[in-house]
Design a protein around this motif. Structure first.
Motif, PDB file in Angstrom:
ATOM      1  N   UNK A 155      53.771  63.255  16.342  1.00 42.65           N
ATOM      2  CA  UNK A 155      53.562  64.709  16.414  1.00 42.65           C
ATOM      3  C   UNK A 155      53.120  65.262  15.057  1.00 42.65           C
ATOM      4  N   UNK A 156      53.567  64.617  13.987  1.00 42.74           N
ATOM      5  CA  UNK A 156      53.178  65.081  12.652  1.00 42.74           C
ATOM      6  C   UNK A 156      51.749  64.682  12.324  1.00 42.74           C
ATOM      7  N   UNK A 157      51.166  63.796  13.161  1.00 41.87           N
ATOM      8  CA  UNK A 157      49.764  63.422  12.953  1.00 41.87           C
ATOM      9  C   UNK A 157      49.542  62.001  12.469  1.00 41.87           C
ATOM     10  N   UNK A 158      50.617  61.196  12.366  1.00 43.51           N
ATOM     11  CA  UNK A 158      50.442  59.811  11.891  1.00 43.51           C
ATOM     12  C   UNK A 158      49.976  58.927  13.051  1.00 43.51           C
ATOM     13  N   UNK A 159      48.674  58.626  13.034  1.00 45.27           N
ATOM     14  CA  UNK A 159      48.058  57.765  14.056  1.00 45.27           C
ATOM     15  C   UNK A 159      47.912  56.380  13.445  1.00 45.27           C
ATOM     16  N   UNK A 160      48.258  55.346  14.200  1.00 45.03           N
ATOM     17  CA  UNK A 160      48.195  54.003  13.628  1.00 45.03           C
ATOM     18  C   UNK A 160      47.418  53.051  14.531  1.00 45.03           C
ATOM     19  N   UNK A 161      47.146  51.858  14.003  1.00 49.06           N
ATOM     20  CA  UNK A 161      46.621  50.776  14.840  1.00 49.06           C
ATOM     21  C   UNK A 161      47.764  50.256  15.722  1.00 49.06           C
ATOM     22  N   UNK A 162      47.484  49.249  16.533  1.00 46.84           N
ATOM     23  CA  UNK A 162      48.495  48.779  17.489  1.00 46.84           C
ATOM     24  C   UNK A 162      49.223  47.527  16.995  1.00 46.84           C
ATOM     25  N   UNK A 163      49.328  47.363  15.668  1.00 46.72           N
ATOM     26  CA  UNK A 163      50.108  46.256  15.102  1.00 46.72           C
ATOM     27  C   UNK A 163      51.576  46.610  15.161  1.00 46.72           C
ATOM     28  N   UNK A 189      57.588  77.665   7.682  1.00 46.06           N
ATOM     29  CA  UNK A 189      58.528  76.763   8.348  1.00 46.06           C
ATOM     30  C   UNK A 189      58.540  75.421   7.605  1.00 46.06           C
ATOM     31  N   UNK A 190      59.724  74.855   7.392  1.00 44.91           N
ATOM     32  CA  UNK A 190      59.832  73.544   6.744  1.00 44.91           C
ATOM     33  C   UNK A 190      59.765  72.442   7.797  1.00 44.91           C
ATOM     34  N   UNK A 191      58.708  71.611   7.758  1.00 45.84           N
ATOM     35  CA  UNK A 191      58.625  70.521   8.734  1.00 45.84           C
ATOM     36  C   UNK A 191      59.613  69.397   8.375  1.00 45.84           C
ATOM     37  N   UNK A 192      60.280  68.844   9.385  1.00 42.86           N
ATOM     38  CA  UNK A 192      61.138  67.677   9.192  1.00 42.86           C
ATOM     39  C   UNK A 192      60.535  66.555  10.033  1.00 42.86           C
ATOM     40  N   UNK A 193      60.025  65.528   9.360  1.00 36.89           N
ATOM     41  CA  UNK A 193      59.303  64.472  10.074  1.00 36.89           C
ATOM     42  C   UNK A 193      60.170  63.216  10.183  1.00 36.89           C
ATOM     43  N   UNK A 194      60.229  62.649  11.388  1.00 36.97           N
ATOM     44  CA  UNK A 194      60.915  61.367  11.599  1.00 36.97           C
ATOM     45  C   UNK A 194      60.092  60.279  10.910  1.00 36.97           C
ATOM     46  N   UNK A 195      60.685  59.627   9.898  1.00 38.81           N
ATOM     47  CA  UNK A 195      59.956  58.624   9.130  1.00 38.81           C
ATOM     48  C   UNK A 195      59.809  57.313   9.886  1.00 38.81           C
ATOM     49  N   UNK A 196      59.131  56.340   9.274  1.00 36.30           N
ATOM     50  CA  UNK A 196      59.101  54.961   9.756  1.00 36.30           C
ATOM     51  C   UNK A 196      58.267  54.772  11.028  1.00 36.30           C
ATOM     52  N   UNK A 197      57.767  55.876  11.614  1.00 39.55           N
ATOM     53  CA  UNK A 197      57.100  55.732  12.905  1.00 39.55           C
ATOM     54  C   UNK A 197      55.782  56.494  12.959  1.00 39.55           C
ATOM     55  N   UNK A 198      54.900  56.015  13.817  1.00 36.98           N
ATOM     56  CA  UNK A 198      53.670  56.735  14.127  1.00 36.98           C
ATOM     57  C   UNK A 198      53.385  56.483  15.594  1.00 36.98           C
ATOM     58  N   UNK A 199      52.148  56.745  16.010  1.00 34.02           N
ATOM     59  CA  UNK A 199      51.789  56.307  17.367  1.00 34.02           C
ATOM     60  C   UNK A 199      50.321  55.934  17.446  1.00 34.02           C
ATOM     61  N   UNK A 200      49.993  55.098  18.425  1.00 35.68           N
ATOM     62  CA  UNK A 200      48.603  54.682  18.607  1.00 35.68           C
ATOM     63  C   UNK A 200      47.831  55.819  19.275  1.00 35.68           C
ATOM     64  N   UNK A 201      46.520  55.647  19.344  1.00 36.38           N
ATOM     65  CA  UNK A 201      45.702  56.688  19.984  1.00 36.38           C
ATOM     66  C   UNK A 201      46.081  56.865  21.453  1.00 36.38           C
ATOM     67  N   UNK A 202      46.640  55.815  22.065  1.00 37.57           N
ATOM     68  CA  UNK A 202      47.090  55.926  23.467  1.00 37.57           C
ATOM     69  C   UNK A 202      48.467  56.577  23.562  1.00 37.57           C
ATOM     70  N   UNK A 203      49.121  56.821  22.404  1.00 38.73           N
ATOM     71  CA  UNK A 203      50.423  57.480  22.436  1.00 38.73           C
ATOM     72  C   UNK A 203      51.613  56.529  22.451  1.00 38.73           C
ATOM     73  N   UNK A 204      51.370  55.221  22.248  1.00 41.08           N
ATOM     74  CA  UNK A 204      52.498  54.270  22.162  1.00 41.08           C
ATOM     75  C   UNK A 204      53.135  54.389  20.780  1.00 41.08           C
TER      76      UNK A 204
END
Length: 470
Positions: A155-163, A189-204
């Motif tokens: 949701x914060x915008x971190x898009x990753x490959x599928x590794x 507003x202060x954003x609080x982002x869940x670290x360590x994670x992103x998602x692929x373009x498919x949303x996984x």
């Protein structure tokens, strides 16, 4: 001048219960009240990531009862923290924690039914830790009278490959993060982002590998062109050695990106080596800060090396539980293709080589790997090489490294290192120095590593203030 912008990352110890989370929230609030814009990036509560991995393994092994017991304990721990932070039983935070645990329970049940844990499912499961801690931090910030909004990495915008398990951000992430988080910051507003994670373009859901919350923070720092990234830890900063081994280990005031990457690679649990890359690309400094002593400047990590006269070495660090794999065979190893095939086999298995050394007679190549990877390394090499080569594992090894940009062009550093090791009767199994001259590493017997670390720390006088060490 625009408002200064900081990205603040809080590790598991600084998120472990309501008291720790509240304290972390006050650290962010301190800067926000001074007119600084802050993005908060959080790790899971201490111990939760490993708990989730255990859960997933239990379910895969068919022990659903054990898995459900663990989930119940986790749920209670998160509920208690929410309650202690002032959430009412019917509040959004409590509802969200309940729903997340229900989704986790279903995911775990799926693994149990299939008796199969794919890398993709493992990422989905292990990322629950940060998805659960982010709402707690948002709640704590609201308790400080601030407006906060929590988001998953995706949701914060971190898009990753599928590794899965070791995902890398895609170039498009930066613009996306800037839009999404910039909008929140602009609205106060202060954003609080869940670290360590992103998602692929498919949303996984994907995870960024161990230590990945630092990586999340530096990716966001680069995207928002932050002034600094602050990593809050339960230590003063980056130390000259492990303080549990060396009594007079000191905080290092300034390190370059290159030095930190070397330290991280050689086992100092400072920063994930990859976390430094987004900073290098943008020149943004990172500060390692102590949550217990927020006024202490900590360690500044910047682009340029900062060398104190007479202090060529900044730190000594060690990786334990290493195995040396010796490949021997007169003449055969003189053929470049053979050596290439060895490295190829290891790369295909995705095994990290800690050290490599080859004898000039070409009859021997030694490779140092984590002992956990040794069996896979041996199997991969035996599948690859011809019968004339002998392959043996020597377990019970540690790699000790000295790191410092000041070694470049400084004579006598290696002599001082080997002198200190000889004086402590340490047997050296392998030696390697990179041409970058940021480190010299030696493989020694694991039983000798603590004494060796102390001897080397003393020889380079790392326990003394810089001016005294000449």
């Amino acid at each position: 001048m625009a408002h200064p912008l900081l990205v603040m990352k809080f590790g598991g110890t600084n998120m472990q219960d309501a008291q720790a989370i509240r304290h972390s929230a006050t650290l962010a609030a301190r800067s926000i009240r001074e007119g600084v814009k802050v993005v908060v990036v959080v790790s899971a509560m201490a111990g939760v990531t490993n708990q989730l991995l255990r859960l997933a393994d239990a379910a895969q092994g068919g022990d659903i009862a054990a898995a459900n017991d663990e989930i119940a304990l986790m749920r209670t721990r998160h509920f208690t923290a929410a309650q202690d932070l002032g959430a009412a039983p019917d509040s959004d935070t409590v509802r969200e924690i309940r729903e997340l645990h229900e989704t986790l329970r279903q995911s775990i049940y799926g693994v149990y039914l299939l008796r199969e844990l794919t890398p993709r499912s493992r990422d989905l499961i292990v990322a629950f830790g940060e998805r659960l801690s982010a709402p707690l931090m948002a709640l704590a910030l609201e308790g400080q009278g601030l407006r906060a909004h929590h988001l998953t990495g995706g949701q914060a915008g971190i898009m990753t490959d599928a590794h899965f398990g070791n995902a890398r951000p895609l170039p498009g992430s930066y613009e996306r993060i800037s839009d999404r988080l910039g909008g929140l910051l602009g609205a106060g507003v202060t954003p609080v982002v869940a670290g360590f994670m992103g998602e692929t373009e498919e949303g996984a859901i994907t995870t960024l590998g161990r230590g990945g919350t630092d990586f999340s923070a530096t990716i966001i720092g680069k995207a928002l062109d932050a002034d600094e990234v602050w990593a809050w830890k339960d230590v003063d900063g980056v130390m000259s050695a492990d303080p549990r081994v060396v009594g007079d280990a000191r905080n290092i005031e300034v390190l370059s990106y290159g030095e930190v990457m070397e330290l991280a690679y050689f086992g100092a649990k400072v920063l994930h080596p990859l976390a430094v890359t987004p900073l290098q690309e943008s020149g943004i400094p990172l500060r390692v800060k102590s949550a217990a002593d927020p006024d202490f400047p900590g360690t500044l990590v910047q682009e340029a090396p900062h060398n104190e006269a007479g202090q060529p070495v900044k730190a000594v660090t060690a990786i334990r539980r290493v195995s040396v794999i010796n490949v021997t065979g007169a003449g055969v190893l003189g053929v470049p293709e053979v050596v290439a095939s060895l490295f190829d086999a290891i790369a295909r298995e995705n095994i990290t080589l800690l050290m490599v050394s080859q004898s000039s007679s070409m009859s021997n190549v030694s490779l140092a790997v984590q002992s956990a990877d040794a069996a896979r390394t041996l199997a991969a090499l035996r599948r690859t090489v011809t019968g004339e080569l002998r392959i043996e594992e020597q377990p019970g090894v540690a790699v000790l490294a000295i790191v410092g940009a000041g070694m470049r062009g400084q004579k006598g550093v290696a002599a001082r290192l080997f002198g200190a090791l000889a004086g402590d009767d340490v047997n050296i199994l392998m030696i390697s120095q990179g041409s970058s001259e940021l480190n010299i590493s030696v493989a020694i017997e694991d039983a000798q590593v603590e004494g060796a670390t102390r001897a080397v720390h003393a020889a380079f006088r790392l326990g003394e203030p810089a001016a005294a060490a000449n």
